[in-house]
Design an enzyme around this catalytic site. Sequence first.
Site, PDB file in Angstrom:
ATOM      1  N   SER A   1       0.812  -1.211  -0.104  1.00  0.00           N
ATOM      2  CA  SER A   1       0.383   0.052  -0.034  1.00  0.00           C
ATOM      3  C   SER A   1       0.986   1.228   0.062  1.00  0.00           C
ATOM      4  CB  SER A   1      -0.985   0.121   1.185  1.00  0.00           C
ATOM      5  OG  SER A   1      -1.540   1.267   1.279  1.00  0.00           O
ATOM      6  N   ARG A   2       1.030   1.804  -0.904  1.00  0.00           N
ATOM      7  CA  ARG A   2       1.916   2.971  -1.129  1.00  0.00           C
ATOM      8  C   ARG A   2       1.468   4.335  -0.484  1.00  0.00           C
ATOM      9  NH1 ARG A   2       3.262   0.064  -5.841  1.00  0.00           N
ATOM     10  NH2 ARG A   2       1.358   0.765  -7.141  1.00  0.00           N
ATOM     11  N   VAL A   3       0.249   4.558  -0.354  1.00  0.00           N
ATOM     12  CA  VAL A   3      -0.075   5.699   0.394  1.00  0.00           C
ATOM     13  C   VAL A   3      -0.652   5.792   1.854  1.00  0.00           C
ATOM     14  CG1 VAL A   3       0.098   7.070  -1.612  1.00  0.00           C
ATOM     15  CG2 VAL A   3      -2.189   5.977  -0.771  1.00  0.00           C
TER      16      VAL A   3
END
Length: 510
Positions: A373-375
């Site tokens: 999950s990049r953010v």
Amino acid sequence: MDEILKEINEKIQALKSGSSRKNVGKIVALADGVARLDGLSQAMYNEMIAFKDGIFGIALNLGETEVGCIMLGDTSSLNEGDEGHTTGKLLSVPVGMNLLGRVVDVLGRPLDNKGDIEAKEYYPVEKIAPGILPRKSVNQPLQTGILEIDSMIPVGRGQRELIIGDRCTGKTSIALDTIINQARINKEGFASGNKDFRPVYSVYVAIGQKNANIARTIELLKKHDALQYTIIVAASASENAANLYIAPYAGCAMGEWFMHNGMDALIVYDDLSKHAAAYRQVSLLLKRPSGREAYPGDVFYLHSRLLERAARLNEENGNGSLTALPIIETQQGDVSAYIPTNVISITDGQIFLETDLFNQGVRPAISVGISVSRVGSSAQLKAFKQVAGKLKGEYAQYKELAAFAQFGSDLDARTKAIIDKGDRLVEVMKQKNNSPKAVEMEIAILWALMNGFFDDIKVNKISEAEASFEEFMKSKGGAVFEKILQQKKLDDDIEGQLKEICGQWKKTFA
Ligand code: ATP
Ligand code: MG
């Protein structure tokens, strides 16, 4: 004679004049939900074309002599030679609160026999996504209620997180559990009377699924009291490809309404593989040139313009959000195929599900190593970060050592400790579908695990122990739960209380 002339004059005066420009064409070919029309020289791209019996189509191909049109709904009463005319309107769907709790088709017409839907507003199904300036970065969590996701792959409001995996690996279950969890939070939030509470409304778009599956989903949401906060947009496998192609955009418009009105919404596209296939079918019927894997050249834009519409708006623009959970089905775990790579590159991370794990009983079958999950982690609750911060690293280390340890028997103490802990972690992360957990409970479970309260329990007894721990916390944990939710982070006081309660529980579970 004069009388007659006068009468004629009056009649002429009374005639309504005024003109509306209507461009009329004739169907020259109609098959498989695609029509080609002659004479529609004035049609706009994406304009609605009206036929008899209230049937609509959308102009997609604007040729020099012909217009290619995809047909919505049942077209069996239409024939070649029938007329169609331009309407000057883009395809729109009803939006608003009245759609909650309803099951609708791609034009927003009810499918649930609960009567008409009164809508004050209509939104075009295709809309340009918010630009850069009205956005802000994701900073509020969206709890899925699935411990493994909330701890290691957290999702924030306004994020686009892909759920990807082979057939029957639990993709839909993850999305539905999230909807069910949001409904549970909504109910508690409304009951608490807290004015700052921000509910999350859901839109579930079923694309190309069997009607029986869609019916099961509706039943499930009903059973968990979640349908009242959800809009279901259904384009089942029995409908023509044009409906499947429009479905996610129609659902998105309904979700956008919440975002534009300062609310939070969640949208699930189940699934975009079938959507891409429907678009391929439409394109081939429209005789567009095909490229890689026979998809048309603009298939990337098909999904990017859809997913870009999910956003987190800043305060000046109402502070609303639209979180998207698109689903993609892979073939034999191949994420490097055309559509999967496209959607991976458009989203803010992916939850990757594996058939092997699923069959081993590790469910949800999330492959932690390649899920990201990049953010979302910037939106994760501080308390969660405190207990789960190192989790992913430890998990990766465990995986590596566990694979290696299969071959050797004598392990040094440190390696053995890591493997023992990892075995328990895997067990704790197992979770039945349709049983999302409250965030404070997730934090307490992880805290107990990380602080050694599960260490001396046999691996095959862990799930039993976890269930007993949850029961115990439900009856005794009220005070500390409240503190966690209030302060949002763990301090010595809270950890002391957790330690105390965990100790008490341990005595009951012997
Ligand atoms: P499809 O490819 O058919 O769309 P899917 O990947 O969406 O499948 P689901 O329909 O969510 O998968 O789940 C498949 C089956 O696995 C269902 O019977 C569901 O009840 C079961 N299942 C899913 N998640 C879990 C879980 N965490 N624990 C136990 N069973 C589960
Ligand atoms: Mg599914």
